[in-house]
Write a protein that holds these residues in place. Structure first.
Motif, PDB file in Angstrom:
ATOM      1  N   GLU A  75       0.829  -1.207   0.000  1.00  9.75           N
ATOM      2  CA  GLU A  75       0.000   0.000   0.000  1.00  9.75           C
ATOM      3  C   GLU A  75       0.862   1.255   0.000  1.00  9.75           C
ATOM      4  N   LYS A 417     -16.793  -4.481   5.501  1.00 15.40           N
ATOM      5  CA  LYS A 417     -15.577  -4.595   4.695  1.00 15.40           C
ATOM      6  C   LYS A 417     -15.854  -4.160   3.251  1.00 15.40           C
ATOM      7  N   ALA A 419     -18.261  -2.120   2.287  1.00 17.13           N
ATOM      8  CA  ALA A 419     -18.504  -0.671   2.293  1.00 17.13           C
ATOM      9  C   ALA A 419     -17.184   0.092   2.393  1.00 17.13           C
ATOM     10  N   GLU A 420     -16.283  -0.423   3.204  1.00 15.76           N
ATOM     11  CA  GLU A 420     -15.001   0.246   3.421  1.00 15.76           C
ATOM     12  C   GLU A 420     -14.165   0.256   2.145  1.00 15.76           C
ATOM     13  N   ALA A 421     -14.314  -0.781   1.336  1.00 16.72           N
ATOM     14  CA  ALA A 421     -13.501  -0.905   0.126  1.00 16.72           C
ATOM     15  C   ALA A 421     -14.037  -0.048  -1.024  1.00 16.72           C
ATOM     16  N   LYS A 422     -15.253   0.505  -0.856  1.00 15.00           N
ATOM     17  CA  LYS A 422     -15.844   1.290  -1.963  1.00 15.00           C
ATOM     18  C   LYS A 422     -15.222   2.674  -2.060  1.00 15.00           C
TER      19      LYS A 422
ATOM     20  N   SER B  72     -12.106   7.103   5.479  1.00 13.74           N
ATOM     21  CA  SER B  72     -12.433   5.674   5.381  1.00 13.74           C
ATOM     22  C   SER B  72     -11.805   5.093   4.111  1.00 13.74           C
ATOM     23  N   GLY B  73     -11.822   3.783   4.003  1.00 12.79           N
ATOM     24  CA  GLY B  73     -11.222   3.128   2.838  1.00 12.79           C
ATOM     25  C   GLY B  73     -10.169   2.147   3.276  1.00 12.79           C
ATOM     26  N   THR B  74      -9.693   1.337   2.342  1.00  9.91           N
ATOM     27  CA  THR B  74      -8.676   0.343   2.696  1.00  9.91           C
ATOM     28  C   THR B  74      -7.281   0.810   2.294  1.00  9.91           C
ATOM     29  N   ALA B  75      -7.202   1.923   1.543  1.00 13.92           N
ATOM     30  CA  ALA B  75      -5.895   2.426   1.119  1.00 13.92           C
ATOM     31  C   ALA B  75      -5.149   3.000   2.328  1.00 13.92           C
TER      32      ALA B  75
END
Lengths: 422, 340
Positions: A75, A417, A419-422, B72-75
């Motif tokens: 990342e 998870k 929702a968080e990835a959107k 928020s987010g996965t990054a």
């Protein structure tokens, strides 16, 4: 003055060089379940002898590092040049497309085409790497303990209940702490869930809510744990989605039946030696079938590499048919290379009489997986599903949640998870 | 002058030369700075390097963490994340009843809060009692006193991971404790899968690992109590228990307060040795706040850096309150000392 400038320039250059990769340097992050670290190092030594301009460094790390630290490095746009990973699909955006770099992309499509979708974003035609091994979840039985207890090994189409009842009889007779154990992993129980009719994938490839198939097998698993038939340590003595294998308990003859997967063959052979006889059992049956889940580890090139051409050379060498064949034979891993599989004639390098039949059993069981299981390896949300299942089911086993509450929590965790990835 | 003395002088001069040269260079701007800013400016000058390090490694990450908690987010890169304001905090604080974790949106966070609260109360109480008892024993004229002091301090020097592993090997199903139990004819027990015993082990191991440090603080306090007070009490025929409650404990109070506050802060931050020992299990019964933050931020396949940042900010606020308490206690001690 000129002298001082020269010295300062030299120091600056050496400092910069120490923090960046030299041309020809390739770093591989690698983890091992068995002997594959030694085998790959041997193969790489040969490569470096033939390609003195490329220096490959193999960093052997714990599996936990691959699971927990590598994603963060990626990342941040950092990490090794090549890595051996199992979280293949979810991190697909970080893999390097080798298609423009390899000399014969068709070779890759022909031989690894079946599994390339497992490691690239949906719809992509990239060649990120190849599977170093195909795996299939399945069971192992301690044949010696069954014989000592005078209990017959359940047959090919035996159900989960048959296996657990038989193992319980052995455990009782031999005074063992438990009848069986399954690795603490959502992936491991998914084959069994699917054998009871579960389907994780909903419309538009989004995660489906927990269904009756999952509820049926997990209900049994919780019940077996409460009765002391399943070894409590593996699932209960950790929080969250922490991975715990129960291989050592099987190796130490503490359980007569162990459900894990084909990658354990080399590990069991090395550690058990001739202490007792063991057999691979395939996956016990549920109401819908006798399915395990396929998977495996992939060797992927990382797109943040400074030396993509050298990385491609290393990957091309390791993906060569003769190299894949030798790697599989020495590591006792099922190959993913179509040419190697079709030509057959793999000579497993082992003097252990248990190894050949065990691998044959896994090859046979690979043909019995259900479609719902085959859909999991290339599915983006598989790991989220697995993690939510482990976290909540172990809470149920510890008496913190009821099964009914757990289903709601699993659905919520997965929805969060997504929702968080959107 | 002998040859050796001459050599010594020359060596000293050679070694001092670069320092003198450096001082002569620094001297000019320093003098100007002092003239311009006075003694306060000089203090700031000497504190600056330390503050710079503190700023880079503590303040800047703290501010960045705060920004993360609003996204928020996965990054992991801030620019790739979506701004959501206080949504992560709302999610953490969304609870039907704070006493019933099952009613909370983030039930694992509240489970960790409850577990941490209980751990802090029990561990700090145990730590204080055990440390006082040990300090009292080590303050007596016992045989091999220095040796025993070293023994009790030794666990403080161990890495928390080593501590956790040692005790895991002792307490696990096939561990040393069960071997002893078995050899004595007892039934081996799965200590780490039992909620009560796992909690007891977590508390006991952390007390074992850190009590040496607190014992040392209390020992220093005990040695500062004037001997004549004890001699007077002895002449009056005062019972030992009364001596402890009326002389030792009141005079030890400043040190004891420091110990309690420091132990409180450390207990709230508990992570490494318990993580290695129990993994947060059985179930989530030894899942503490720092482990929750670590899991949700980095380790879990369900990771959520924004939520982890918000949780760590909330935990930071608790630590700020405890640190202010420590400062207050310290100042009160100083004032009392000055009066006496």
């Amino acid at each position: 003055m000129t002298k001082t400038r020269t010295v300062l320039a030299a120091i600056s250059v050496s400092l910069l060089a120490s923090t960046s990769a030299f041309a020809g340097d390739v770093r591989i992050m690698w983890y091992s379940d068995g002997v594959e670290g030694d085998v790959i190092q041997d193969l790489l030594n040969r490569f470096m002898k033939d390609n003195p301009d490329i220096h490959v460094t193999l960093d052997n790390v714990a599996y936990k590092v691959i699971q927990e630290q590598l994603p963060i490095q990626l990342e941040a746009g950092q990490g090794p040049d090549i890595a051996r990973v199992t979280n293949i699909k979810e991190l697909a955006q970080h893999w390097l497309d080798l298609r423009p770099l390899v000399t014969d992309p068709k070779y890759w499509d022909d031989n690894f085409g079946d599994t390339l979708d497992w490691m690239r974003p949906d719809g992509s035609k990239a060649i990120p790497g190849f599977m170093t091994q195909l795996t299939l979840t399945g069971g192992f039985a301690n044949k010696t303990l069954f014989e000592q207890a005078g209990v017959a090994l359940p047959g090919d189409k035996a159900s989960w209940d048959d296996w657990i009842n038989a193992a319980a009889e052995v455990a009782k007779s031999q005074q063992l702490p438990a009848a069986f154990a399954i690795d603490r992993s959502g992936h491991r129980i998914s084959g069994a869930n699917i054998s009871y009719g579960a389907n994780y994938i909903g419309p538009d490839s989004t995660p489906a809510k927990v269904d009756d198939g999952t509820k049926a097998f997990v209900g049994k698993l919780v019940d077996w744990t409460a009765k002391g038939l399943m070894l409590k340590d593996t699932w209960v003595s950790a929080a969250g989605s922490t991975y715990r294998a129960a291989a050592d308990d099987f190796v130490n003859a503490q359980i007569p039946f162990y459900y894990s997967g084909s990658w354990q063959v080399a590990n069991l052979s090395t550690k058990i030696g001739d202490s007792f006889d063991w057999v691979a059992t395939g996956s016990p049956c549920g109401t819908a079938g006798c399915s395990g889940v396929k998977g495996g580890a992939a060797l992927v090139a990382i797109k943040y590499t400074k030396n993509p051409k050298d990385v491609a050379k290393v990957m091309e060498y390791l993906a060569r048919e003769d190299v894949v064949k030798e790697f599989s034979e020495r590591t006792l891993f099922l190959p993913a290379h179509k040419g190697v599989i079709e030509k057959g004639g793999l000579k497993w390098v082992s003097t252990d009489k248990n190894v050949g039949p065990a691998l044959d059993k896994f090859v046979k069981a690979a043909g019995e997986t259900l479609p719902a299981a085959d859909a999991l390896p290339p599915w983006k949300w598989a790991n989220a599903y697995y993690a939510a299942l482990v976290t909540r089911v172990s809470q149920v086993m510890a008496g913190e949640l009821t099964l009914d509450d757990a289903w709601g929590k699993v659905d919520q965790d997965i929805a969060d998870k997504v929702a968080e990835a959107k | 002058m002998t040859a050796a003395a001459t050599l010594k002088t020359w060596t000293g001069a050679a070694l001092a030369a670069p320092v003198v040269w450096l001082a002569s260079i620094v001297n000019v701007p320093l003098k100007s700075w002092q003239r311009a800013t006075g003694t306060g400016g000089m203090a700031a000058f000497f504190l600056a390097p330390n503050m710079a390090i503190f700023g880079i490694f503590v303040l800047v990450p703290l501010v960045i963490n705060f920004f993360y908690s609003a996204t928020s987010g996965t990054a992991y890169f801030l620019q790739d994340r979506t701004y959501v304001g206080l949504e992560q905090y709302q999610r953490l604080l969304d609870c039907g009843s704070y006493l019933d974790t099952a009613t909370c949106r983030e039930d694992l966070f509240w489970k960790a809060v409850h577990n941490t609260g209980l751990f802090v109360v029990v561990q700090v109480a145990m730590m204080t009692i055990v440390s006082i008892a040990t300090a009292l024993i080590l303050n007596r004229e016992i045989v091999g006193r220095s040796f025993w002091r070293a023994v009790f301090f030794f666990p403080v020097l161990l890495s928390p991971v080593v501590t956790g592993l040692i005790w895991r090997w002792i307490l696990q199903r096939q561990g040393l404790l069960n071997l002893i139990v078995h050899d004595m004819g007892g039934e081996p027990y799965n200590w780490l899968t039992d909620r009560f015993w796992a909690f007891t082990a977590a508390v006991s191991v952390s007390v074992w690992a850190h009590m040496g440090f607190y014992t040392l603080i209390l020992l220093a306090g005990l040695q500062a109590i004037p001997r004549d007070l004890y001699e007077a009490a002895e002449m009056d025929g005062t019972k030992p228990a009364r001596v402890f409650w009326r002389i030792t404990l009141p005079l030890l109070m400043p040190n004891l307060l420091v110990v309690i506050v420091l132990a409180l802060i450390r207990a709230v931050q508990i992570f490494d040795e318990v993580y290695v020992l129990t993994g947060g299990g059985p179930g989530t019964s030894t899942l503490y706040l720092t482990q929750y933050i670590y899991e949700i931020g980095f380790a879990s396949l369900l990771r959520n850096p924004g939520l982890a940042s918000a949780a760590s900010i909330l935990m930071g606020l608790v630590l700020v309150v405890l640190t202010l308490l420590q400062l207050q206690v310290g100042r009160r001690g100083e004032r009392k000392g000055a009066r006496e």
